[in-house]
Each structure stands twice: as C-alpha cells, then as structure tokens.
Design a protein around this motif. Structure first.
Motif, PDB file in Angstrom:
ATOM      1  N   VAL A 288     -24.215  -6.138  23.100  1.00 10.50           N
ATOM      2  CA  VAL A 288     -25.285  -5.171  22.824  1.00 10.50           C
ATOM      3  C   VAL A 288     -26.606  -5.845  23.178  1.00 10.50           C
ATOM      4  N   THR A 289     -27.218  -5.405  24.251  1.00 13.52           N
ATOM      5  CA  THR A 289     -28.384  -6.101  24.811  1.00 13.52           C
ATOM      6  C   THR A 289     -29.720  -5.434  24.494  1.00 13.52           C
ATOM      7  N   GLU A 290     -29.692  -4.211  23.989  1.00 14.79           N
ATOM      8  CA  GLU A 290     -30.958  -3.495  23.767  1.00 14.79           C
ATOM      9  C   GLU A 290     -31.952  -4.253  22.882  1.00 14.79           C
ATOM     10  N   PRO A 291     -31.515  -4.910  21.788  1.00 14.56           N
ATOM     11  CA  PRO A 291     -32.499  -5.639  20.976  1.00 14.56           C
ATOM     12  C   PRO A 291     -33.271  -6.684  21.764  1.00 14.56           C
ATOM     13  N   LEU A 292     -32.609  -7.309  22.733  1.00 14.81           N
ATOM     14  CA  LEU A 292     -33.271  -8.339  23.532  1.00 14.81           C
ATOM     15  C   LEU A 292     -34.046  -7.716  24.690  1.00 14.81           C
ATOM     16  N   GLU A 293     -33.443  -6.770  25.383  1.00 13.76           N
ATOM     17  CA  GLU A 293     -34.104  -6.170  26.546  1.00 13.76           C
ATOM     18  C   GLU A 293     -35.372  -5.421  26.154  1.00 13.76           C
ATOM     19  N   PHE A 294     -35.314  -4.656  25.072  1.00 15.44           N
ATOM     20  CA  PHE A 294     -36.499  -3.904  24.665  1.00 15.44           C
ATOM     21  C   PHE A 294     -37.570  -4.813  24.057  1.00 15.44           C
ATOM     22  N   SER A 295     -37.225  -6.081  23.785  1.00 10.77           N
ATOM     23  CA  SER A 295     -38.227  -6.999  23.258  1.00 10.77           C
ATOM     24  C   SER A 295     -39.174  -7.494  24.359  1.00 10.77           C
ATOM     25  N   PHE A 296     -38.772  -7.385  25.637  1.00  3.91           N
ATOM     26  CA  PHE A 296     -39.679  -7.794  26.716  1.00  3.91           C
ATOM     27  C   PHE A 296     -39.841  -6.737  27.803  1.00  3.91           C
ATOM     28  N   MET A 297     -39.101  -5.654  27.699  1.00  2.25           N
ATOM     29  CA  MET A 297     -39.103  -4.607  28.730  1.00  2.25           C
ATOM     30  C   MET A 297     -40.503  -4.072  29.009  1.00  2.25           C
ATOM     31  N   PHE A 298     -41.262  -3.815  27.962  1.00  4.31           N
ATOM     32  CA  PHE A 298     -42.607  -3.263  28.127  1.00  4.31           C
ATOM     33  C   PHE A 298     -43.692  -4.322  27.965  1.00  4.31           C
ATOM     34  N   LEU A 299     -43.402  -5.390  27.231  1.00  5.54           N
ATOM     35  CA  LEU A 299     -44.367  -6.470  27.098  1.00  5.54           C
ATOM     36  C   LEU A 299     -44.545  -7.204  28.429  1.00  5.54           C
ATOM     37  N   ALA A 300     -43.471  -7.325  29.203  1.00  8.57           N
ATOM     38  CA  ALA A 300     -43.522  -8.025  30.493  1.00  8.57           C
ATOM     39  C   ALA A 300     -42.581  -7.331  31.479  1.00  8.57           C
ATOM     40  N   PRO A 301     -42.984  -6.196  32.037  1.00  8.58           N
ATOM     41  CA  PRO A 301     -42.116  -5.431  32.942  1.00  8.58           C
ATOM     42  C   PRO A 301     -41.596  -6.237  34.131  1.00  8.58           C
ATOM     43  N   ALA A 302     -42.394  -7.188  34.609  1.00  8.81           N
ATOM     44  CA  ALA A 302     -41.958  -7.998  35.758  1.00  8.81           C
ATOM     45  C   ALA A 302     -40.681  -8.762  35.427  1.00  8.81           C
ATOM     46  N   LEU A 303     -40.591  -9.259  34.188  1.00 12.13           N
ATOM     47  CA  LEU A 303     -39.380  -9.975  33.770  1.00 12.13           C
ATOM     48  C   LEU A 303     -38.181  -9.051  33.750  1.00 12.13           C
ATOM     49  N   TYR A 304     -38.404  -7.802  33.379  1.00 12.06           N
ATOM     50  CA  TYR A 304     -37.281  -6.877  33.309  1.00 12.06           C
ATOM     51  C   TYR A 304     -36.740  -6.574  34.709  1.00 12.06           C
ATOM     52  N   VAL A 305     -37.618  -6.461  35.682  1.00 14.97           N
ATOM     53  CA  VAL A 305     -37.171  -6.246  37.068  1.00 14.97           C
ATOM     54  C   VAL A 305     -36.367  -7.453  37.547  1.00 14.97           C
ATOM     55  N   VAL A 306     -36.829  -8.656  37.203  1.00 18.14           N
ATOM     56  CA  VAL A 306     -36.091  -9.875  37.562  1.00 18.14           C
ATOM     57  C   VAL A 306     -34.725  -9.876  36.887  1.00 18.14           C
ATOM     58  N   HIS A 307     -34.684  -9.467  35.643  1.00 16.16           N
ATOM     59  CA  HIS A 307     -33.413  -9.375  34.912  1.00 16.16           C
ATOM     60  C   HIS A 307     -32.454  -8.412  35.613  1.00 16.16           C
ATOM     61  N   ALA A 308     -32.946  -7.265  36.034  1.00 15.04           N
ATOM     62  CA  ALA A 308     -32.103  -6.293  36.743  1.00 15.04           C
ATOM     63  C   ALA A 308     -31.590  -6.878  38.054  1.00 15.04           C
ATOM     64  N   LEU A 309     -32.452  -7.591  38.764  1.00 16.64           N
ATOM     65  CA  LEU A 309     -32.058  -8.212  40.037  1.00 16.64           C
ATOM     66  C   LEU A 309     -30.987  -9.279  39.820  1.00 16.64           C
ATOM     67  N   LEU A 310     -31.165 -10.113  38.806  1.00 15.84           N
ATOM     68  CA  LEU A 310     -30.172 -11.153  38.521  1.00 15.84           C
ATOM     69  C   LEU A 310     -28.839 -10.545  38.078  1.00 15.84           C
ATOM     70  N   THR A 311     -28.895  -9.434  37.374  1.00 16.56           N
ATOM     71  CA  THR A 311     -27.658  -8.743  36.981  1.00 16.56           C
ATOM     72  C   THR A 311     -26.916  -8.248  38.215  1.00 16.56           C
ATOM     73  N   GLY A 312     -27.668  -7.702  39.168  1.00 16.60           N
ATOM     74  CA  GLY A 312     -27.053  -7.254  40.421  1.00 16.60           C
ATOM     75  C   GLY A 312     -26.413  -8.405  41.183  1.00 16.60           C
ATOM     76  N   ILE A 313     -27.081  -9.544  41.212  1.00 18.63           N
ATOM     77  CA  ILE A 313     -26.541 -10.723  41.909  1.00 18.63           C
ATOM     78  C   ILE A 313     -25.269 -11.202  41.223  1.00 18.63           C
ATOM     79  N   SER A 314     -25.275 -11.221  39.896  1.00 21.64           N
ATOM     80  CA  SER A 314     -24.082 -11.628  39.150  1.00 21.64           C
ATOM     81  C   SER A 314     -22.907 -10.715  39.476  1.00 21.64           C
ATOM     82  N   ALA A 315     -23.139  -9.411  39.448  1.00 22.89           N
ATOM     83  CA  ALA A 315     -22.058  -8.458  39.728  1.00 22.89           C
ATOM     84  C   ALA A 315     -21.541  -8.611  41.152  1.00 22.89           C
ATOM     85  N   PHE A 316     -22.433  -8.860  42.098  1.00 26.90           N
ATOM     86  CA  PHE A 316     -22.038  -9.042  43.505  1.00 26.90           C
ATOM     87  C   PHE A 316     -21.160 -10.285  43.664  1.00 26.90           C
ATOM     88  N   ILE A 317     -21.584 -11.402  43.072  1.00 30.31           N
ATOM     89  CA  ILE A 317     -20.838 -12.658  43.203  1.00 30.31           C
ATOM     90  C   ILE A 317     -19.464 -12.544  42.553  1.00 30.31           C
TER      91      ILE A 317
END
Length: 480
Positions: A288-317
């Motif tokens: 359950v990731t919402e408690p962590l993701e919503f803790s920086f999703m709006f405070l630092a949107p750039a980090l959230y985009v990086v998180h989404a990108l790294l998730t995509g890379i993980s799934a690809f690998i």
C-alpha cells in the motif's frame, strides 16, 4: 502554482498520517487468510475490516482533510462542505444513477468514481466555497442561511455543475486510456514498462484503474491477476504486468523515504521519521503505497514524475528477465512470499536483489534531487531552525497583527493569509505599498520577500496567535 500545490500537499498530511497502520492491519489479515480475505478466519476478517475502515474510505478522508487544510482559517464548516461535495458527486455519478438518467448501461468509468482524485477535487470545492461565501449576507427573509450556513448550499450547486462536466469528460478520458492500454499490449516488455509508468503517473487523478482493467483484468483478454493465481495463463508470460512493481514497492519507495528523512532538517527529523517510517513499512510489507506517495506527490511533483519513470524502468527490466510474480492485494512482502506457491510463478526470489538495487537508486536519485532542487519534502519547510527560538517583544498579538496589517498596506492590499511553523505567509496586490520598517516595529524577527506579491514575516513559534488575530481583523472588516 507551486505555492498552492505545496499547501495542498500539507493539507493531505493529516489524512495520510492515519493510513499506514490501516494498510498494515489489512496486510496482516490478508497474510493470515489470502484466499478467503477473512472468510476462513475470524482474526483475519477483523484485521482486514479494521484496516478497510480507512483504506476503503481514503477518498472521503482526502475530501475532508483537503477542505480543512485549504480553508483560510481551517474551520470545520469547510470540512462539512468538502464532505457534502463528495457525497454529491458519488450520488450523481453513481452507475445506478447514470443508468436512471440515460436508460442505458453506465460506462465502466463511473464504477471508478470513488477515488482519491475525486476526494481531493471535492475537498478543493468545499474549501473554495467556504473561503468565498463564509461572509455572504442574504435578505432578512433568508438571514438564517447567511454566512457559514450558506457554504454547504452553494457547495451543492457548484458540485452539481462539476458533476455535469464529469458526466461528459470522465468516460471519454477513461475509455481513451483503455484504448491506449490495448494498443501497447503487443509491445511486450516495453509495453509493461509503459503501463507501469502511466499506472503511477495517473494515480493523482484516479484514472490508473482504466489501464489496470486492460492488463490485470479481462478487458483485453490478458487478465494477468486472475490467470497468475488460477494457473490458466502462459508460464513465463503471465505475471509480467505485476512483477515489476515489487522492487519499487518493497525497496524503491522505502529508499525514497530514507532519502527524505536524511534530507529533512535536523530538528524536524523526529517528526519526519514518524510519518515516513510508518509509510515505508506499509509499502514494504503490504504494497500500500498511497501514504508515502501522497506525502510528496504535491509537495514535490518532480519527484513523483521520477518515481513513475523508475517504476516503468523496473517493470521493463523485470519483464525482460525470467521473473514472474503476482499479487491479489498489492506488490508487498506478503504477496511476494505467497507468489512462491502460485502456478505461474517464475524465480520470484530474484526480485530481492533487483529490489535492493532499486532501493539504492531511489535513495541516491531522491536525495540528489531534493538537495539540488531544494524540494520542500517533509521536514524541509522554509523555516530556519533558529526561528524556533524567536521570542516576540510582547504577547499583545492583536497589536502586533494590527501593526503588520498597516505595514502591508492595509486590508485592501492583502489577498491571502497563511502560516507555517514560524512564519506568516502573506500574498499582497501591490508590493510598493509594503512598509517593512512599519512591519518590523511590531517586534517581529524579520521579513522575507520571495516574490513581488509575497511577504513572509518571521514571527517564531507564536505565529499561530498572530495569524489568528490577523484573520480576525480581516473578517471583521469583511463583515462590515
């Protein structure tokens, strides 16, 4: 824009703080009874239902938390308005209601209208209505409904308009995402990476369910989730749209939490550790990731985009490798362990070394970006540490507020009042009317001008008392 996003992020901290424990309770219950979800064990049933009290009602918590946090004076009337707005949308866009209106089967999109985005949206509607209409005066015949009593009424009317807009655009966007998901099915591992990237990226607007329906369920005949557990899939292929989430949820996000903790200011690390530690444990153990993701999703949107990108890379690998694992609950430790017994599982143990690598990557990347871009994640608010020890010249908060108001150019020049731990955060119309010498005569510790229309007055830990008096003066003027 960033100021409003950060205020929204701070507003979410209150509801987010209560989610980790709920997620862990559900995870333990699911671990005890993974096949029956409580049907086979009373203890499991109790734990799952106890956690579901909050997890299943996350949208309502967000509606109330955002409404209170974004209101000018954090008044409970705003919370009521947010709840009223949420209930209005849930009623008006419920599939049964839609079918009553149209006489046809409701679009699948309306089955996913109870999501965090709608919670945030309705919270914002409630706060905006409160801020705008809390001092409304009505004719004598309707005087009972004046002021704060008018807020809920106006909220319903505005929410009905928003519901009408969503009635037309929500299914179009949802259906478009389903079509997009179907178009990348044939691209194999690349498609898995693209899907995972958008799965995370769409969470803030609640539309990730559209893509999930393509890859995890039976919209496009993939049904990755069901076939992984019942053995009706293709060995080596089934599970490819789930396995890549495990390294991120079990190790990546906890690594990000550690980076946020280490970059928090020294005197705020204890507070940051409480929220980030619980959220990281929830992510690792249950997925359950919402408690962590919503803790920086709006405070630092750039980090959230990086998180989404790294998730995509993980799934690809992971999709490229001979690794397949799945989940019924989410991609945490519990489902990873249960995956070993699933008929479609392939080398789930390899997710551990891959996850450790991603944990390090998340930590390094998040820490670098937070420091380099001076992102205001938890514990990194603008307040200087020595401001915690500031003492005002007097405790006459009314006089201090009056002096500050005069120095700002009067009430007519003031557009917004907010405060943090040690500072008043004020928005003004005309910066030329600000008299810093006058403001300093109130005995405050300092003045900061981040932009032409922003003024920060360094007050110290008693800032809330001064802010309350400042708001009271403005309210008195507005009522007149």
């Amino acid at each position: 824009m960033m100021k409003h996003l950060q205020k929204l992020g701070k507003s979410l901290m209150l509801p987010v703080a209560c989610l980790p424990v709920a997620g862990i309770l559900m995870g333990i219950g699911y671990w005890i009874d993974p096949t029956g979800w409580g049907a086979n064990n009373i203890i499991a049933a109790f734990l799952i239902k106890a956690g579901a009290v909050l997890i299943d009602n996350m949208a309502i918590l967000f509606a109330i938390g955002v409404a209170v946090g974004m209101a000018d004076d954090n008044d409970g009337t705003a919370a009521l308005a947010g709840l009223v707005s949420w209930l209005s949308i849930q009623t008006m866009l419920n599939p049964a209601t839609i079918e009553m209106f149209t006489g046809a089967e409701a679009n699948a999109a309306f089955g996913k209208i109870n999501n965090q985005f709608i919670g945030i949206l309705t919270g914002l509607i409630g706060a905006i209505c409160y801020n705008r209409f809390k001092h409304t005066k009505l004719p004598d015949a309707l005087a009972f409904f004046s002021g704060k009593r008018s807020v809920a009424i106006v909220t319903v009317l505005i929410t009905l308009v928003v519901s009408l807009v969503l009635f037309f655009i929500w299914p179009v966007i949802y259906t478009g995402l389903v079509i997009f998901g179907e178009s990348i099915v044939s691209t194999g591992a690349l498609g898995a990476g693209i899907y995972a990237f958008f799965n995370r990226l769409l969470i803030p607007v609640g539309l990730h369910h559209a893509l999930n329906s393509v890859f995890w369920f039976d919209v496009a005949g993939i049904s990755d989730l069901t076939k992984f557990w019942d053995g009706s899939g293709v060995l080596g292929q089934t599970g490819m749209y789930m396995a890549g989430f495990f390294p991120v949820m079990m190790f990546g996000l906890p690594g990000a939490a550690l980076a946020m903790y280490h970059t928090a200011k020294t005197k705020k690390r204890k507070i940051a550790a409480g929220l980030l530690g619980a959220a990281a444990l929830c992510s690792f153990f249950t997925g359950v990731t919402e408690p962590l993701e919503f803790s920086f999703m709006f405070l630092a949107p750039a980090l959230y985009v990086v998180h989404a990108l790294l998730t995509g890379i993980s799934a690809f690998i992971v999709a490229l490798l001979p690794i397949r694992a799945g989940f019924n609950f989410s991609a945490g430790f519990v489902d990873w362990l249960l995956s070993f017994k699933a008929p479609m599982a392939v080398n789930p143990w390899l997710l551990i070394p891959i996850g450790l690598v991603f944990g390090v990557i998340y930590y390094v990347v998040f820490r670098f970006l937070i420091v380099r871009m001076d992102l205001k994640t938890i514990g990194r608010e603008d307040d200087e540490e020595d401001e915690m020890n500031i003492k005002l010249a007097s405790n006459n908060f009314t006089a201090i507020a009056q002096t500050i108001l005069e120095g700002l150019g009067g009430i007519d020049n003031l557009t917004s009042i907010d405060s943090c731990v040690t500072r008043l955060r004020l928005e003004i119309k005309d910066y030329t009317q600000v008299n810093e010498k006058k403001i300093k005569s109130a005995g405050v510790a300092g003045i900061i001008r981040p932009s032409k229309n922003s003024v920060q007055v360094v007050v110290g830990t008693q800032v809330q008392f001064v802010a309350d008096e400042l708001k009271r003066l403005v309210d008195q003027y507005t009522v007149r």
